[in-house]
Design a protein around this motif. Structure first.
Motif, mmCIF file in Angstrom:
data_model
loop_
_atom_site.group_PDB
_atom_site.id
_atom_site.type_symbol
_atom_site.label_atom_id
_atom_site.label_comp_id
_atom_site.label_asym_id
_atom_site.label_seq_id
_atom_site.Cartn_x
_atom_site.Cartn_y
_atom_site.Cartn_z
ATOM 1 N N THR A 418 -9.407 -65.785 39.953
ATOM 2 C CA THR A 418 -9.472 -65.253 38.589
ATOM 3 C C THR A 418 -10.269 -66.185 37.686
ATOM 4 O OG1 THR A 418 -7.322 -64.184 38.888
ATOM 5 C CG2 THR A 418 -8.079 -64.494 36.625
ATOM 6 N N VAL A 419 -10.032 -67.491 37.823
ATOM 7 C CA VAL A 419 -10.778 -68.458 37.019
ATOM 8 C C VAL A 419 -12.262 -68.431 37.386
ATOM 9 C CG1 VAL A 419 -11.050 -70.907 36.496
ATOM 10 C CG2 VAL A 419 -8.759 -69.920 36.713
ATOM 11 N N SER A 420 -12.562 -68.389 38.674
ATOM 12 C CA SER A 420 -13.964 -68.349 39.105
ATOM 13 C C SER A 420 -14.645 -67.063 38.651
ATOM 14 C CB SER A 420 -14.037 -68.473 40.628
ATOM 15 O OG SER A 420 -13.474 -69.688 41.071
ATOM 16 N N CYS A 421 -13.921 -65.942 38.696
ATOM 17 C CA CYS A 421 -14.514 -64.673 38.277
ATOM 18 C C CYS A 421 -14.858 -64.686 36.796
ATOM 19 C CB CYS A 421 -13.531 -63.539 38.595
ATOM 20 S SG CYS A 421 -14.198 -61.896 38.279
ATOM 21 N N ALA A 422 -14.005 -65.311 35.985
ATOM 22 C CA ALA A 422 -14.306 -65.409 34.556
ATOM 23 C C ALA A 422 -15.586 -66.200 34.318
ATOM 24 C CB ALA A 422 -13.125 -66.061 33.830
ATOM 25 N N GLY A 423 -15.775 -67.228 35.116
ATOM 26 C CA GLY A 423 -17.017 -67.983 34.993
ATOM 27 C C GLY A 423 -18.227 -67.190 35.440
#
Length: 768
Positions: A418-423
């Motif tokens: 989820t964190v990587s997708c936001a980036g």
């Protein structure tokens, strides 16, 4: 009339041209012959051929007998021998001797004739005796020249001194050395036998032999007068001959014992031993039993035990350690690049001794032990119930603990995604988003890919959908069909998962329906999670997203790079993928320990064969060895790096999984590793080494010959052929380019059958 003159002129020019060509050819051949007379070899440049980076040409080698050239010399019959000062005079005298003889004389006989003709004027009888002595030297073996010591008369002693003085003048002359350079029979070491000469002077022959007559004839031709064929006996010698002969004891003759056997006689009849004219004496070393004390290809002693060399100088030892560490670091980096390891951190499979080793232990059991193992043990029912209950409870606790751990890991992985997708959503370029998402999934391990794989691929599908929406909004569907093809492949990959979340299943169905993609089977739904991104088809205002082609035309025209290229694929527990039919056959043959000849195109899947056999050897025990033979050192390094990335194993002693042995370097112990990667020349040395005959060679269970078509090379083909013939175990021969596969298979099958192995050829001709 003019035409006739022109015709005659043209014919005359043709004759002149042919004559010039004949002259050129004659002069060229004369030049070659003159160079060969001087001891040089000539290579014909107009016959050059190129084969395997080697130059092949016809070489005219000079003969050693050509250096004794007396054919062009004129006979010198009236010139005195004391005037022999140059090569032309020397060759003239030799030509005179050769012309008068019916056979070729040796260098010793030429010298004896020259000296006898010079000394004939002062003592004709002893000169004739000298020729008789020379003839006997060529006719008698050494065993017949055993004469009891007796006093030599002064007259004979004086003659021997004169003979030696004159002979030394001839031998020391530069003309003599030049004339006899390369002569095949150089026997001057046995020039004179004083006892034999004294015996001839004491008892001269009455019936000259054929060889003696030849020498007398040659001396007469050189000196222009005949020597007596029956010389007078020496007076001093005749006085002592009676007493000497009366006291002579019979001398035993040394002869080879006769051998005859009804079985061996037919086979030994064509074998004849060539004996030199002067006879021969058995070498003292021939009576010793041969014992090999050095290595067959170098002078390293075999008696010395292998010792671990410890460098005493700390600086040199430190440099050697740093050099080895640097190489292993480079090998780790190389292995990581071959396996796409993240951060150059390898995750090899740890091999343990499995069922194969247990099966081997079962085979080694005695019948009594086997019966005892099969005999059921007497236990009470209550004890059995208690044991089963505790076992079930323990298994339930383990399963619950494992499930909680998997759920916690999955939760952490989803949060990280989820964190990587936001980036990724902050990236403006859609292609950059897609590539980074794909790289993110590739960097995860197998367990992580199984858990978050559907979510990451759904994001990749969403990015491609956004690209396709832009093409449709701009009215450029034809230009964006390559994106639609990649989109269809991504959706099909998503459908290969066993289960997906409810949201992902819904998005897949909408995508197939809106774009009119070929029919796909959506996986079963299991649970649900909110996507960490917005699905583009829920917000787009573009209504016409369907393809302009039918599903069949779309797949045939644009989805070719993504077609499934498997041939009769089926799941197989022996490998972590679905092998094709021909690959499963290869696995079956390896399990049956039959030799293999595998012919398949490059990238068809031959590599897994090697690693499957390696894993079998590692799982069996700690002693078996597999040898991988590669034609080049570059391929040796590549295979070793892949082995390092795939396998690891714990040993009790100083062993290793793999080792490299080439002429330039050795990594790990070549005889202490279970998988040896080497080149053909080194394997030949190791198999032929006597020290390995009863140790390392018996441990070799498989030999893999990669690029076996190298047997057809001019340089190394012989080494490959020798290795295939003397392999002490089943082999696996791999190649992609064998033109005469059937013929090569017939030859290889015959060689393997002679070694007690059955060979099977597996051919996969399909190329994609």
């Amino acid at each position: 009339m003019i035409l006739q003159k022109d015709l005659d002129s043209l014919q005359g020019e043709d004759r002149d041209k042919q004559q010039r060509q004949q002259d050129y050819k004659t002069s060229f051949r004369t030049f070659i012959y003159s160079m060969m007379q001087r001891g040089y070899s000539a290579a014909l440049v107009n016959g050059l051929e190129w084969a395997d980076t080697k130059v092949i040409t016809t070489v005219l080698e000079h003969a050693r007998s050509m250096t004794l050239d007396v054919s062009s010399a004129e006979p010198h019959t009236n010139k005195r021998l004391t005037d022999v000062v140059d090569l032309s005079h020397m060759r003239g005298f030799l030509q005179t001797i050769r012309t008068s003889c019916d056979q070729l004389l040796t260098e010793r006989e030429y010298l004896t004739v020259l000296v006898a003709s010079k000394l004939a004027a002062s003592n004709a009888d002893l000169s004739s005796v000298l020729l008789q002595h020379a003839a006997l030297l060529s006719e008698l073996p050494l065993s017949d020249r055993i004469i009891k010591h007796c006093e030599i008369p002064d007259e004979v002693k004086s003659f021997i001194l004169d003979f030696c003085c004159e002979a030394r003048k001839f031998i020391g002359s530069p003309a003599w050395a030049e004339a006899f350079k390369g002569h095949p029979d150089c026997d001057l070491a046995d020039l004179i036998d004083g006892r034999l000469l004294a015996s001839c002077a004491r008892n001269p022959t009455t019936e000259p032999s054929e060889h003696l007559q030849t020498l007398l004839k040659a001396t007469a031709a050189l000196d222009a007068h005949d020597l007596p064929s029956q010389p007078k006996a020496s007076s001093a010698a005749s006085d002592d001959s009676t007493a000497a002969n009366g006291n002579d004891e019979e001398v035993s003759a040394y002869k080879v014992l006769p051998f005859s056997n009804s079985i061996f006689d037919p086979h030994l009849s064509p074998i004849k031993l060539d004996v030199s004219k002067s006879g021969g004496k058995a070498d003292t070393t021939t009576a010793n039993i041969f014992r090999e004390v050095t290595h067959w290809h170098n002078q390293r002693s075999l008696n010395q035990k292998a010792k671990v060399v410890v460098e005493k100088d700390p600086k040199i030892a430190k440099k050697a350690l740093r050099r080895n560490q640097f190489f292993m670091a480079e090998m780790t980096s190389y292995a990581a690049s071959l396996t796409n390891a993240v951060g150059k951190v390898l995750d090899p499979e740890t091999i343990t001794l499995g069922d194969k080793s247990k099966a081997g232990q079962a085979k080694s059991m005695t019948p009594t032990q086997a019966v005892e193992n099969k005999r059921p043990k007497q236990v009470s029912r209550q004890s059995t119930k208690n044991i089963n209950a505790s076992k079930e409870a323990m298994l339930a606790n383990i399963a619950a603990s494992s499930k909680r751990k998997d759920e916690e890991n999955a939760k952490q992985w989803y949060q990280a995604w989820t964190v990587s997708c936001a980036g990724l959503e902050k990236q403006v370029d859609l292609a950059s988003r897609y590539n980074k998402a794909r790289q993110y999934l590739a960097d995860r391990n197998e367990a992580q890919r199984q858990v978050i794989g559907p979510d990451v691929r759904m994001y990749m599908l969403n990015v491609l959908l956004e690209m396709w929406v832009r093409f449709c909004r701009d009215g450029a569907k034809e230009k964006g069909l390559y994106v639609a093809a990649l989109l269809f492949d991504t959706a099909r990959t998503l459908c290969n998962y066993p289960t997906v979340s409810k949201t992902i299943a819904k998005c897949l169905s909408i995508t197939v329906e809106r774009l009119k993609l070929p029919t796909l089977q959506v996986p079963a739904e299991q649970g649900d999670r909110k996507l960490p991104f917005k699905f583009v088809l829920d917000e787009t205002v573009v209504s016409d997203l369907a393809l302009t082609l039918s599903p069949e035309e779309f797949q045939l025209l644009h989805c070719g790079p993504y077609f499934d290229r498997t041939i009769d694929s089926a799941p197989d527990s022996r490998v972590p993928f679905e092998p094709d039919a021909w690959q499963r056959r290869v696995l079956d043959e390896i399990d049956a320990r039959r030799s293999l000849l595998v012919i398949a195109p490059t990238s068809a899947g031959k590599t897994f064969i090697s690693f499957y056999a390696m894993k079998q050897v590692l799982e069996a025990n700690n002693d078996d060895v597999l040898v991988y033979v590669a034609p080049t050192k570059a391929l040796v390094n590549q295979i070793a790096a892949e082995i390092q990335a795939r396998f690891s194993k714990n040993y009790k002693y100083s062993q290793s999984v793999w080792g490299i042995h080439t002429r330039d370097y050795r990594i790990n112990n070549p005889t202490g590793c279970q998988i040896l990667v080497t080149v053909p020349h080194i394997l030949q040395i190791m198999l032929l080494a006597p020290s390995n005959a009863k140790s390392w060679s018996e441990r070799v269970k498989w030999i893999i010959f990669d690029e076996v078509h190298c047997i057809g090379q001019a340089e190394d083909g012989l080494i490959w052929e020798q290795l295939l013939l003397m392999a002490p175990c089943p082999i696996i021969a791999l190649s992609a380019t064998i033109g005469n596969a059937e013929s090569f298979n017939d030859w290889l099958s015959a060689t393997q059958k002679a070694a007690g192995n059955e060979l099977v050829m597996v051919q996969h001709p399909q190329v994609f």
